[in-house]
Write a protein that holds these residues in place. Structure first.
Motif, mmCIF file in Angstrom:
data_model
loop_
_atom_site.group_PDB
_atom_site.id
_atom_site.type_symbol
_atom_site.label_atom_id
_atom_site.label_comp_id
_atom_site.label_asym_id
_atom_site.label_seq_id
_atom_site.Cartn_x
_atom_site.Cartn_y
_atom_site.Cartn_z
ATOM 1 N N GLN A 146 0.767 -1.310 0.005
ATOM 2 C CA GLN A 146 -0.031 0.011 -0.052
ATOM 3 C C GLN A 146 0.997 1.178 0.030
ATOM 4 O O GLN A 146 0.526 2.320 -0.151
ATOM 5 N N LEU A 147 2.043 1.041 0.261
ATOM 6 C CA LEU A 147 3.087 2.116 0.380
ATOM 7 C C LEU A 147 3.948 2.188 -0.630
ATOM 8 O O LEU A 147 4.601 1.053 -1.056
ATOM 9 N N ASN A 148 4.140 3.252 -1.295
ATOM 10 C CA ASN A 148 5.359 3.198 -2.477
ATOM 11 C C ASN A 148 5.799 4.487 -2.689
ATOM 12 O O ASN A 148 5.258 5.657 -2.315
ATOM 13 N N ALA A 149 6.984 4.476 -3.187
ATOM 14 C CA ALA A 149 7.613 5.825 -3.640
ATOM 15 C C ALA A 149 8.281 5.619 -5.096
ATOM 16 O O ALA A 149 8.374 4.446 -5.446
ATOM 17 N N ILE A 150 8.379 6.643 -5.698
ATOM 18 C CA ILE A 150 8.941 6.599 -7.282
ATOM 19 C C ILE A 150 9.975 7.626 -7.450
ATOM 20 O O ILE A 150 10.011 8.657 -6.447
ATOM 21 N N ASN A 151 10.757 7.583 -8.266
ATOM 22 C CA ASN A 151 11.808 8.529 -8.719
ATOM 23 C C ASN A 151 10.998 9.493 -9.598
ATOM 24 O O ASN A 151 10.789 8.991 -10.829
ATOM 25 N N LEU A 152 10.549 10.634 -9.278
ATOM 26 C CA LEU A 152 9.798 11.621 -10.100
ATOM 27 C C LEU A 152 10.679 12.049 -11.505
ATOM 28 O O LEU A 152 10.166 12.506 -12.440
ATOM 29 N N PHE A 153 12.011 12.157 -11.210
ATOM 30 C CA PHE A 153 12.529 12.631 -12.185
ATOM 31 C C PHE A 153 12.738 11.596 -13.226
ATOM 32 O O PHE A 153 12.634 11.847 -14.653
ATOM 33 N N ASP A 154 13.042 10.376 -12.936
ATOM 34 C CA ASP A 154 12.669 9.129 -13.897
ATOM 35 C C ASP A 154 11.397 9.403 -14.723
ATOM 36 O O ASP A 154 11.294 9.208 -15.788
ATOM 37 N N HIS A 155 10.369 9.561 -14.078
ATOM 38 C CA HIS A 155 9.180 9.535 -14.471
ATOM 39 C C HIS A 155 9.184 10.896 -15.621
ATOM 40 O O HIS A 155 8.654 10.635 -16.815
ATOM 41 N N ILE A 156 9.501 11.998 -15.204
ATOM 42 C CA ILE A 156 9.354 13.322 -16.117
ATOM 43 C C ILE A 156 10.352 13.092 -17.285
ATOM 44 O O ILE A 156 9.929 13.649 -18.322
ATOM 45 N N ALA A 157 11.627 12.395 -17.098
ATOM 46 C CA ALA A 157 12.602 12.388 -18.038
ATOM 47 C C ALA A 157 12.044 11.400 -19.353
ATOM 48 O O ALA A 157 12.416 11.457 -20.523
ATOM 49 N N ARG A 158 10.797 10.647 -18.871
ATOM 50 C CA ARG A 158 10.435 9.891 -20.183
ATOM 51 C C ARG A 158 8.984 10.507 -20.866
ATOM 52 O O ARG A 158 8.598 9.802 -21.806
ATOM 53 N N SER A 159 8.847 11.849 -20.390
ATOM 54 C CA SER A 159 7.682 12.377 -21.344
ATOM 55 C C SER A 159 7.954 12.641 -22.723
ATOM 56 O O SER A 159 9.362 13.099 -23.005
ATOM 57 N N ASP A 160 7.407 12.437 -23.752
ATOM 58 C CA ASP A 160 7.705 12.772 -25.148
ATOM 59 C C ASP A 160 6.915 14.012 -25.638
ATOM 60 O O ASP A 160 6.952 14.232 -26.680
ATOM 61 N N VAL A 161 6.387 14.688 -24.454
ATOM 62 C CA VAL A 161 5.882 15.991 -25.343
ATOM 63 C C VAL A 161 6.361 17.014 -24.339
ATOM 64 O O VAL A 161 7.327 16.929 -23.341
ATOM 65 N N THR A 162 6.372 18.261 -24.728
ATOM 66 C CA THR A 162 6.897 19.398 -23.821
ATOM 67 C C THR A 162 6.158 20.754 -23.847
ATOM 68 O O THR A 162 4.944 20.708 -24.517
ATOM 69 N N TRP A 163 6.480 21.355 -22.740
ATOM 70 C CA TRP A 163 5.282 22.153 -22.305
ATOM 71 C C TRP A 163 3.929 21.790 -22.194
ATOM 72 O O TRP A 163 3.056 22.600 -22.706
ATOM 73 N N ASN A 164 3.548 20.866 -21.418
ATOM 74 C CA ASN A 164 2.250 20.328 -21.478
ATOM 75 C C ASN A 164 2.231 19.736 -20.248
ATOM 76 O O ASN A 164 2.500 18.410 -19.890
ATOM 77 N N PRO A 165 1.954 20.279 -18.950
ATOM 78 C CA PRO A 165 2.006 19.690 -17.653
ATOM 79 C C PRO A 165 0.881 18.672 -17.481
ATOM 80 O O PRO A 165 -0.046 18.734 -17.925
ATOM 81 N N SER A 166 1.437 17.804 -16.630
ATOM 82 C CA SER A 166 0.410 16.594 -16.319
ATOM 83 C C SER A 166 0.439 16.734 -14.783
ATOM 84 O O SER A 166 1.349 16.935 -14.174
ATOM 85 N N VAL A 167 -0.817 16.275 -14.381
ATOM 86 C CA VAL A 167 -1.214 16.627 -12.797
ATOM 87 C C VAL A 167 -0.297 15.289 -12.234
ATOM 88 O O VAL A 167 -0.484 14.160 -12.601
ATOM 89 N N ALA A 168 0.214 15.702 -11.355
ATOM 90 C CA ALA A 168 0.996 14.718 -10.493
ATOM 91 C C ALA A 168 0.598 14.402 -9.345
ATOM 92 O O ALA A 168 0.398 13.241 -8.494
ATOM 93 N N SER A 169 -0.164 15.176 -8.555
ATOM 94 C CA SER A 169 -1.015 15.137 -7.481
ATOM 95 C C SER A 169 -2.081 16.228 -7.120
ATOM 96 O O SER A 169 -1.806 17.413 -7.642
ATOM 97 N N ILE A 170 -3.024 16.054 -6.484
ATOM 98 C CA ILE A 170 -4.215 16.986 -6.086
ATOM 99 C C ILE A 170 -4.590 16.674 -4.591
ATOM 100 O O ILE A 170 -4.735 15.475 -4.324
#
Ligand code: PHB
Ligand code: FE
Length: 330
Positions: free
Chosen positions: A204-228
């Motif tokens: 139930q508990l997890n952590a990720i490397n957010l840099f690894d996640h963002i580094a794989r984005s194939d678009v630019t200047w297009n924000p994705s919601v990471a948390s609300i």
């Protein structure tokens, strides 16, 4: 200034026999493109915008559902979100057009503007060109019409089904799923966090490397919601070349520069007069006030966290002067 509710639909005014593109009318605005430019016309004026710039702004405006406040495609033409209706304006926030009385604005129901912009985008965007990608990572929008694109123009965000990394998460995040690390981040090391759950909380508990996640984005200047959290929205995005719109804020907005650097040009929202320049380097935090418009320039692909306050009605509190346009008094 003309401000009227115009619930009309987009109309085709015919196709350019040589280039293959259609011309459109939406309310009092006409839209036509040639090999290099978009031409926008309204009852008292016209504007010419580079086609790449116009299309990059157009698909983001649709995909962001008109965002918070104003989206300027260039210094003169753009939209304002009223969260249910949308103004399309030309010159309404430009000192020169205002003084000459050649500014124009019309208000439409949001869904009509989505349909109109989507119709233009589908007609004017050909296969091989993706306005959401960095200019060096896609084909050209220049020239006459080629085969139409078959995939989603405004690709929906791939929503996480579960918190990233937990069982059931299907977010594409690896080379195998076609999301390799972008060339600009090839030198980064992505260490994975260690997770030690208390007994009973395993899985139930997890952590990720957010840099690894963002580094794989194939678009630019297009924000994705990471948390609300309540009305506090964190969006992450990978920025290369220039923000293809000039964003006019209707509330404060915070930037946290996660890597590399972005140069921001800041102007008065109403007149476009210059207000400042900011160079944000990794680790810098800045609040964009509610009374400006801004555009970012990233000389090298960088990572940015954008924090938005989604509280309904906040735009009106700023517009009526009930809140100061900046978040802190020093
Ligand atoms: C902004 O206008 O604040 C903005 C838009 C898109 C981004 C980053 C910032 O990717
Ligand atoms: Fe902004």
């Amino acid at each position: 200034m003309t401000a009227a509710a115009v619930p009309s639909d987009i109309k085709s005014l015919g196709k350019d026999a040589q280039l293959g593109y259609s011309e459109f009318q939406f309310g009092g605005f006409k839209f036509r493109r040639d090999e290099y430019f978009a031409h926008v016309a309204w009852p008292k004026g016209t504007r010419i915008i580079e086609i790449d710039r116009f299309l990059r702004a157009l698909v983001r405006d649709i995909g962001w559902q008109f965002f918070y406040g104003w989206i300027f495609f260039d210094d003169v033409f753009g939209t304002q979100n009223h969260y249910g209706s949308v103004d399309i304006f030309a010159g309404s926030y430009d000192g020169g057009y205002k003084a000459a009385g050649t500014d124009f604005m019309e208000t439409f129901p949001t869904d009509k503007v989505v349909t109109a912009f989507d119709t233009i985008a589908r007609d004017w965007i050909s296969e091989g060109y993706d306005p959401l990608r960095a200019p060096q990572e896609t084909g050209t929008p220049l020239g006459s019409k080629r085969a139409p694109r078959k995939d989603a123009l405004v690709r929906g965000f791939t929503p996480a089904k579960r918190m990233l990394g937990l069982p059931g998460d299907v977010t594409p995040r690896s080379d195998e799923t076609g999301h390799p690390v972008n060339r600009a981040f090839a030198d980064l090391k992505f260490e994975q966090p260690e997770v030690h759950a208390e007994k009973g909380f395993e899985g139930q508990l997890n952590a990720i490397n957010l840099f690894d996640h963002i580094a794989r984005s194939d678009v630019t200047w297009n924000p994705s919601v990471a948390s609300i959290t309540g009305a506090s929205i964190f969006c992450v995005t990978s920025e290369e070349h220039m923000l293809p719109v000039i964003h006019g804020n209707d509330r404060n907005e915070w930037f946290i520069q996660l890597s590399d650097e972005i140069h921001w040009q800041i102007q008065d929202k109403n007149t476009g007069n210059p207000r400042g320049r900011i160079v944000m380097k990794a680790g810098d935090v800045c609040a964009m006030p509610a009374d400006i418009r801004h555009q970012g320039f990233a000389p090298k692909r960088s990572m940015l966290l954008v924090a938005e306050n989604g509280t309904p009605g906040l735009d009106e509190l700023y517009a009526k002067g009930k809140l100061p346009p900046y978040p802190l008094d020093f």
